[in-house]
Design a protein around this motif. Structure first.
Motif, PDB file in Angstrom:
ATOM      1  N   ALA A   1      46.407  72.667  35.337  1.00 44.66           N
ATOM      2  CA  ALA A   1      46.533  72.212  33.941  1.00 44.66           C
ATOM      3  C   ALA A   1      47.957  71.738  33.657  1.00 44.66           C
ATOM      4  O   ALA A   1      48.161  70.690  33.012  1.00 44.66           O
ATOM      5  N   ILE A   2      48.938  72.484  34.139  1.00 42.96           N
ATOM      6  CA  ILE A   2      50.332  72.067  33.946  1.00 42.96           C
ATOM      7  C   ILE A   2      50.575  70.731  34.641  1.00 42.96           C
ATOM      8  O   ILE A   2      51.179  69.818  34.074  1.00 42.96           O
ATOM      9  N   LEU A   3      50.088  70.620  35.871  1.00 41.98           N
ATOM     10  CA  LEU A   3      50.271  69.368  36.632  1.00 41.98           C
ATOM     11  C   LEU A   3      49.614  68.197  35.898  1.00 41.98           C
ATOM     12  O   LEU A   3      50.219  67.123  35.756  1.00 41.98           O
ATOM     13  N   ARG A   4      48.386  68.398  35.422  1.00 48.95           N
ATOM     14  CA  ARG A   4      47.690  67.342  34.692  1.00 48.95           C
ATOM     15  C   ARG A   4      48.502  66.890  33.472  1.00 48.95           C
ATOM     16  O   ARG A   4      48.686  65.697  33.232  1.00 48.95           O
ATOM     17  N   ASN A   5      49.021  67.834  32.729  1.00 48.20           N
ATOM     18  CA  ASN A   5      49.819  67.500  31.539  1.00 48.20           C
ATOM     19  C   ASN A   5      51.101  66.745  31.914  1.00 48.20           C
ATOM     20  O   ASN A   5      51.499  65.810  31.224  1.00 48.20           O
ATOM     21  N   LYS A   6      51.730  67.149  32.977  1.00 48.36           N
ATOM     22  CA  LYS A   6      52.962  66.468  33.409  1.00 48.36           C
ATOM     23  C   LYS A   6      52.660  65.040  33.871  1.00 48.36           C
ATOM     24  O   LYS A   6      53.432  64.124  33.611  1.00 48.36           O
ATOM     25  N   ILE A   7      51.531  64.866  34.544  1.00 49.66           N
ATOM     26  CA  ILE A   7      51.127  63.519  34.975  1.00 49.66           C
ATOM     27  C   ILE A   7      50.830  62.648  33.759  1.00 49.66           C
ATOM     28  O   ILE A   7      51.260  61.493  33.685  1.00 49.66           O
ATOM     29  N   LEU A   8      50.126  63.202  32.781  1.00 50.08           N
ATOM     30  CA  LEU A   8      49.835  62.443  31.555  1.00 50.08           C
ATOM     31  C   LEU A   8      51.115  62.054  30.829  1.00 50.08           C
ATOM     32  O   LEU A   8      51.248  60.925  30.353  1.00 50.08           O
ATOM     33  N   LYS A   9      52.063  62.970  30.735  1.00 47.47           N
ATOM     34  CA  LYS A   9      53.347  62.656  30.095  1.00 47.47           C
ATOM     35  C   LYS A   9      54.084  61.565  30.854  1.00 47.47           C
ATOM     36  O   LYS A   9      54.707  60.681  30.252  1.00 47.47           O
ATOM     37  N   LEU A  10      53.998  61.622  32.176  1.00 47.05           N
ATOM     38  CA  LEU A  10      54.639  60.590  32.997  1.00 47.05           C
ATOM     39  C   LEU A  10      54.000  59.224  32.728  1.00 47.05           C
ATOM     40  O   LEU A  10      54.699  58.219  32.573  1.00 47.05           O
ATOM     41  N   TYR A  11      52.664  59.194  32.658  1.00 47.74           N
ATOM     42  CA  TYR A  11      51.968  57.938  32.342  1.00 47.74           C
ATOM     43  C   TYR A  11      52.385  57.410  30.973  1.00 47.74           C
ATOM     44  O   TYR A  11      52.596  56.211  30.798  1.00 47.74           O
ATOM     45  N   GLU A  12      52.493  58.310  29.997  1.00 50.20           N
ATOM     46  CA  GLU A  12      52.911  57.891  28.653  1.00 50.20           C
ATOM     47  C   GLU A  12      54.314  57.294  28.686  1.00 50.20           C
ATOM     48  O   GLU A  12      54.569  56.258  28.076  1.00 50.20           O
ATOM     49  N   LYS A  13      55.228  57.967  29.382  1.00 49.53           N
ATOM     50  CA  LYS A  13      56.603  57.452  29.496  1.00 49.53           C
ATOM     51  C   LYS A  13      56.608  56.093  30.180  1.00 49.53           C
ATOM     52  O   LYS A  13      57.310  55.180  29.760  1.00 49.53           O
ATOM     53  N   ASP A  14      55.813  55.978  31.264  1.00 47.10           N
ATOM     54  CA  ASP A  14      55.762  54.702  31.983  1.00 47.10           C
ATOM     55  C   ASP A  14      55.199  53.595  31.098  1.00 47.10           C
ATOM     56  O   ASP A  14      55.661  52.458  31.152  1.00 47.10           O
ATOM     57  N   GLU A  15      54.208  53.934  30.283  1.00 45.91           N
ATOM     58  CA  GLU A  15      53.637  52.938  29.377  1.00 45.91           C
ATOM     59  C   GLU A  15      54.677  52.482  28.355  1.00 45.91           C
ATOM     60  O   GLU A  15      54.814  51.296  28.073  1.00 45.91           O
ATOM     61  N   VAL A  16      55.420  53.437  27.819  1.00 46.33           N
ATOM     62  CA  VAL A  16      56.469  53.094  26.851  1.00 46.33           C
ATOM     63  C   VAL A  16      57.527  52.223  27.527  1.00 46.33           C
ATOM     64  O   VAL A  16      57.969  51.210  26.975  1.00 46.33           O
ATOM     65  N   ARG A  17      57.943  52.618  28.730  1.00 48.11           N
ATOM     66  CA  ARG A  17      58.937  51.820  29.471  1.00 48.11           C
ATOM     67  C   ARG A  17      58.415  50.417  29.755  1.00 48.11           C
ATOM     68  O   ARG A  17      59.154  49.444  29.651  1.00 48.11           O
ATOM     69  N   LEU A  18      57.150  50.331  30.139  1.00 46.27           N
ATOM     70  CA  LEU A  18      56.560  49.034  30.436  1.00 46.27           C
ATOM     71  C   LEU A  18      56.532  48.145  29.195  1.00 46.27           C
ATOM     72  O   LEU A  18      56.915  46.977  29.243  1.00 46.27           O
ATOM     73  N   ARG A  19      56.090  48.719  28.073  1.00 44.38           N
ATOM     74  CA  ARG A  19      56.071  47.936  26.827  1.00 44.38           C
ATOM     75  C   ARG A  19      57.476  47.479  26.458  1.00 44.38           C
ATOM     76  O   ARG A  19      57.691  46.340  26.048  1.00 44.38           O
ATOM     77  N   TYR A  20      58.450  48.370  26.601  1.00 44.72           N
ATOM     78  CA  TYR A  20      59.834  48.031  26.287  1.00 44.72           C
ATOM     79  C   TYR A  20      60.329  46.916  27.215  1.00 44.72           C
ATOM     80  O   TYR A  20      60.926  45.944  26.765  1.00 44.72           O
ATOM     81  N   ALA A  21      60.054  47.069  28.519  1.00 49.16           N
ATOM     82  CA  ALA A  21      60.500  46.057  29.484  1.00 49.16           C
ATOM     83  C   ALA A  21      59.871  44.701  29.188  1.00 49.16           C
ATOM     84  O   ALA A  21      60.541  43.667  29.240  1.00 49.16           O
ATOM     85  N   ILE A  22      58.587  44.701  28.864  1.00 46.71           N
ATOM     86  CA  ILE A  22      57.908  43.443  28.535  1.00 46.71           C
ATOM     87  C   ILE A  22      58.523  42.820  27.292  1.00 46.71           C
ATOM     88  O   ILE A  22      58.787  41.623  27.241  1.00 46.71           O
TER      89      ILE A  22
END
Length: 195
Positions: free
Chosen positions: A76-97
């Motif tokens: 469960a902890i791993l799943r949450n950390k992966i989801l947070k990483l995806y969220e951060k990557d999405e934010v970074r991607l939107r910002y970069a675009i």
């Protein structure tokens, strides 16, 4: 095997937190790492995530419920950390675009301004080189915005002569820009025909 391991873990937590942690770490690290690799596709990031999972376990080791599975808790902890990483990557991607789009737009705008200035200079030079009557007719048409009939009346010339002179002026301008740089040709056609 896991039930016995987890029973031992909960017994050890009370007597020796370090041994309890080491027991779970040795038993589950590779399992969690493989799971992280399936979701992340980066060995380094997967290792970091699993490391973070075990840091979280260490921070809450005394608070774990003996009725629950330690492995399920770690997943469960791993799943949450992966989801947070995806969220951060999405934010970074939107910002970069967004930033990239602005930079490209800014670069294109700057290039267009430079092209327009260069094109204006080329056109002005060619207008200066025109024969006096052709230059006069061109200026009356483009700068004073007179109609062909008005120019013909003002200069006491036929409308056909005005048309011929303008056609020659446009042709000279197109040729001059084309000779200078073919990439400016389309811009010239637009400017000559619309200004």
């Amino acid at each position: 095997m896991y039930k016995e391991l987890e029973s031992n873990f909960f017994l050890l937590v009370k007597s020796d937190k370090n041994k309890a942690f080491q027991l779970v770490f040795d038993a589950y690290w590779e399992t969690l790492y493989k799971q992280a690799c399936k979701k992340i596709y980066s060995d380094d990031i997967a290792q970091d995530l699993v490391q973070d999972v075990f840091i979280s376990l260490w921070d809450k080791i005394e608070l774990l419920d003996a009725e629950k599975s330690v492995l399920a808790y770690l997943y469960a902890i791993l799943r949450n950390k992966i989801l947070k990483l995806y969220e951060k990557d999405e934010v970074r991607l939107r910002y970069a675009i967004n930033v990239t789009a602005k930079e490209i737009s800014s670069d294109i705008h700057s290039q267009n301004i430079l092209l327009e200035k260069e094109l204006k200079r080329i056109i002005d030079l060619e207008i200066e080189r025109m024969p006096p009557r052709m230059r006069e007719i061109y200026i009356l048409k483009k700068e004073d915005d007179l109609s062909i009939k008005e120019i013909a009346d003002d200069l006491s010339l036929s409308e056909q002569t005005i048309k011929n002179q303008l056609q020659s002026a446009y042709s000279r301008l197109r040729m001059r820009v084309k000779d200078y740089d073919s990439s400016l040709a389309l811009l010239t056609i637009f400017i000559v025909n619309h200004f």
